[in-house]
Design a protein around this motif. Sequence first.
Motif, mmCIF file in Angstrom:
data_model
loop_
_atom_site.group_PDB
_atom_site.id
_atom_site.type_symbol
_atom_site.label_atom_id
_atom_site.label_comp_id
_atom_site.label_asym_id
_atom_site.label_seq_id
_atom_site.Cartn_x
_atom_site.Cartn_y
_atom_site.Cartn_z
ATOM 1 N N GLY A 97 26.667 46.425 57.566
ATOM 2 C CA GLY A 97 27.883 46.447 56.757
ATOM 3 C C GLY A 97 27.918 45.316 55.752
ATOM 4 N N TYR A 98 29.114 44.981 55.305
ATOM 5 C CA TYR A 98 29.278 43.883 54.356
ATOM 6 C C TYR A 98 30.543 43.124 54.704
ATOM 7 N N ARG A 99 30.595 41.901 54.190
ATOM 8 C CA ARG A 99 31.791 41.083 54.362
ATOM 9 C C ARG A 99 32.221 40.528 53.011
ATOM 10 N N LEU A 101 34.262 37.422 50.954
ATOM 11 C CA LEU A 101 34.677 36.013 51.024
ATOM 12 C C LEU A 101 35.652 35.758 49.883
ATOM 13 N N ASN A 102 36.915 35.509 50.241
ATOM 14 C CA ASN A 102 37.918 35.181 49.239
ATOM 15 C C ASN A 102 38.588 33.857 49.614
ATOM 16 N N GLN A 103 39.684 33.513 48.956
ATOM 17 C CA GLN A 103 40.327 32.233 49.254
ATOM 18 C C GLN A 103 40.858 32.177 50.680
ATOM 19 N N ARG A 104 41.109 33.332 51.263
ATOM 20 C CA ARG A 104 41.663 33.393 52.616
ATOM 21 C C ARG A 104 40.600 33.207 53.683
ATOM 22 N N GLY A 105 39.314 33.413 53.322
ATOM 23 C CA GLY A 105 38.239 33.276 54.294
ATOM 24 C C GLY A 105 37.279 34.453 54.228
ATOM 25 N N VAL A 106 36.611 34.734 55.356
ATOM 26 C CA VAL A 106 35.607 35.793 55.445
ATOM 27 C C VAL A 106 36.204 36.983 56.190
ATOM 28 N N HIS A 107 35.937 38.202 55.663
ATOM 29 C CA HIS A 107 36.556 39.405 56.231
ATOM 30 C C HIS A 107 35.519 40.505 56.373
ATOM 31 N N ALA A 108 35.394 41.056 57.562
ATOM 32 C CA ALA A 108 34.512 42.194 57.805
ATOM 33 C C ALA A 108 35.297 43.487 57.621
ATOM 34 N N ARG A 109 36.033 43.563 56.528
ATOM 35 C CA ARG A 109 36.853 44.716 56.171
ATOM 36 C C ARG A 109 37.198 44.597 54.690
ATOM 37 N N ASP A 110 37.738 45.642 54.128
ATOM 38 C CA ASP A 110 38.167 45.570 52.736
ATOM 39 C C ASP A 110 39.502 44.825 52.643
ATOM 40 N N VAL A 111 39.697 44.134 51.529
ATOM 41 C CA VAL A 111 40.871 43.288 51.346
ATOM 42 C C VAL A 111 41.470 43.536 49.966
ATOM 43 N N THR A 112 42.707 43.131 49.796
ATOM 44 C CA THR A 112 43.356 43.260 48.493
ATOM 45 C C THR A 112 42.876 42.152 47.556
ATOM 46 N N ASP A 113 43.264 42.274 46.296
ATOM 47 C CA ASP A 113 42.927 41.243 45.308
ATOM 48 C C ASP A 113 43.850 40.030 45.389
ATOM 49 N N ALA A 114 44.895 40.098 46.212
ATOM 50 C CA ALA A 114 45.938 39.067 46.197
ATOM 51 C C ALA A 114 45.398 37.680 46.502
ATOM 52 N N HIS A 115 44.343 37.589 47.301
ATOM 53 C CA HIS A 115 43.815 36.293 47.717
ATOM 54 C C HIS A 115 42.459 35.986 47.090
ATOM 55 N N ASP A 116 42.121 36.652 46.010
ATOM 56 C CA ASP A 116 40.873 36.340 45.308
ATOM 57 C C ASP A 116 40.900 34.911 44.758
ATOM 58 N N HIS A 117 39.724 34.346 44.598
ATOM 59 C CA HIS A 117 39.604 33.103 43.835
ATOM 60 C C HIS A 117 39.991 33.385 42.389
ATOM 61 N N ARG A 118 40.444 32.357 41.675
ATOM 62 C CA ARG A 118 40.892 32.566 40.303
ATOM 63 C C ARG A 118 40.448 31.424 39.408
ATOM 64 N N LEU A 119 39.978 31.784 38.222
ATOM 65 C CA LEU A 119 39.768 30.819 37.154
ATOM 66 C C LEU A 119 40.875 31.041 36.128
ATOM 67 N N SER A 120 41.500 29.961 35.696
ATOM 68 C CA SER A 120 42.640 30.050 34.793
ATOM 69 C C SER A 120 42.385 29.216 33.536
ATOM 70 N N VAL A 121 42.744 29.788 32.386
ATOM 71 C CA VAL A 121 42.609 29.044 31.137
ATOM 72 C C VAL A 121 43.825 28.159 30.882
ATOM 73 N N HIS A 122 44.866 28.316 31.704
ATOM 74 C CA HIS A 122 46.060 27.495 31.537
ATOM 75 C C HIS A 122 45.753 26.063 31.968
ATOM 76 N N ASP A 123 46.178 25.111 31.151
ATOM 77 C CA ASP A 123 45.839 23.719 31.448
ATOM 78 C C ASP A 123 46.371 23.313 32.812
ATOM 79 N N ALA A 124 45.536 22.624 33.559
ATOM 80 C CA ALA A 124 45.904 22.169 34.892
ATOM 81 C C ALA A 124 46.848 20.975 34.785
ATOM 82 N N ALA A 125 47.363 20.557 35.916
ATOM 83 C CA ALA A 125 48.226 19.380 35.949
ATOM 84 C C ALA A 125 47.466 18.164 35.424
ATOM 85 N N PRO A 126 48.179 17.168 34.905
ATOM 86 C CA PRO A 126 47.491 15.978 34.391
ATOM 87 C C PRO A 126 46.627 15.336 35.466
#
Length: 622
Positions: A97-99, A101-126
């Motif tokens: 099978g496959y697993r 890996l998202n921000q929530r951890g490792v899953h041996a099942r399908d998962v939603t996009d809600a916990h995906d890692h994200r790259l943002s172009v919005h400026d981060a905090a100072p």
Amino acid sequence: MSTAPVPHLLDDPHHDGSELYVPPGTPALGDEVPVRVRVPAGGAERAVWLRVVEDGEPRTVPARLDRADAHERWYEATVRVHNPVTGYRLLLDEPGGYRWLNQRGVHARDVTDAHDHRLSVHDAAPAWLHDAVVYQVFPDRFARSAQADVRALPGWATPMGWDDEPVATGDTGRQLAGGDLRGVQDRLDHLQRLGVDTLYLTPVFPGRSNHRYDATTFDHVDPLLGGDDALVALSAAVHARGMRIVGDLTTNHTGAGHDWFRRALADPTSEERSFYYWTAQDPGYVGWLGHRSLPKLDHGAPGLARRLTAGDDSVVARWLRGPVALDGWRIDVANMTGRYGADDRTHEVARTIRATMRAVNPDAVLVSEHFHDAGTDMGAGGWHANMNYSGFSRPVWTWLADPAGRTPTLGLDVPLPRRPGPDVVATMRDFDAAVPWAVTTHQWNLLASHDTPRTRTVVGTRELQEVAAGLLLTYPGTPVVFAGDEGGLTGTTGEHARVPMPWADVDAGGGPRWDAATFATYQRLIALRRSSRALREGGLRWAVVTDDALAFVRETADERVLVLAARAPWPGAELPAWLAPDGAENLYGGAALPRVEGTGPDRGPVLRLPGDGPGVQVWRVR
């Protein structure tokens, strides 16, 4: 209790947004960003893939093996930043099978996009927020200057003695102890002795309450606090010490006595009339949560933006400029600002405030107040960070709650439960995974505030408060200390917790109302954080999660730190020896991290985590 060591989690594949996995900095649209994932040497992956979502459609690209050693393999893939917020996760192709890996951890099942890692172009905090330790002051209860004694009280106020206990329920907003801004300035030595470097003041504008979230104007500082000159002097004194100062602004509502609202009532044709929501029901306007004393602002009014949030002449801008020169704003009730019925302008308001701040002071911070799930609000290019009640405060409270206590659960009419470590960490991971890493690493983590019970009351003992403070000063994010928590002050509700600082006991080095040992604990933990870049900027890998003990690793390219927090004695754990091939240096708590023969089948060397508790241990592993 079993004495067999508990299993560890360090053999799980791992990726987060820290510098070991993602290059530092904010990407631009069109950038190609290399991201890396580590897989243990014992992993069975046949291949690793990157799944990225572009324009709402997922696609996968192969990751290449970058390097490998006896303990782990590192894979690398490229994320093209095609959208302002680009989500991605890793796919591990394994036998059977496959697993994912998202921000929530490792899953041996399908998962939603809600916990995906994200790259943002919005400026981060100072960048300074990486190093900041924030100290929250409720001005009426912090310190009185000599000038406070000669000020006449307003008619709404009930005088309160400095040593009086605040009421916990009822008409709590009328009790006035008389603290002022000159008093805060007189006590800046205390903040520096503790080790904090950022002062956050709850509102300083005039109001009809001790909390001043019911502003009657945004044009000047409350004379009860010393007026504009006192804030100018305090800010200058803070900056002269190399510290920063953050203000508190209510953008969701004003007080019913605010000059805008009085004009709106007096003249239905006035511009100010459009600033508020009006109804046919009594009292004729919308009050925040039904409170008629707090009329709600309508951010669909163009004139309101010009006055409050947008441009050089706005309230937001005016107090960031000299002579006050605030270093940022915390926005009260940010989750409700701009939201009413069919209206949802919260993101627009947040982005407007950030743009205004950027034009005046690009290094200013913008923090929201949001008590529940702020995930959808934190990636829109508005708030830099949130007061992290849901992702930090609540889970830590439920892990360390005094089982004999009756502390109410924040926002719920039920007692605070005491929960096991796996449930607590699951909650923390859920809320962390709902926002980009650039937000997680700047969230304002807190154990108490002017709206909550005191930490000592929640946990019940000095020892468990040390565990709580240990987590506060070692977990990703910006630590926030509510003035007085560092001395073990108590309080059962937000209002009851607004106890005046017992300066006689503080100055005496301890007393009935000031725990000098707890103060020393906070000093040591703040100094520990300042001594370690990994604790300020590093990634987060959970190592051990049991009912009574939590351990995690914080890492940068040049440092690895292991943190262990235990609420009670526990069986201990064995960690792989490769975590510290050259030994470990104890940074806090005094315990050694011995390299011993393991109890597993191969009897190989391991690092033995001690089973002591309650307590906090921190090691720099070489």
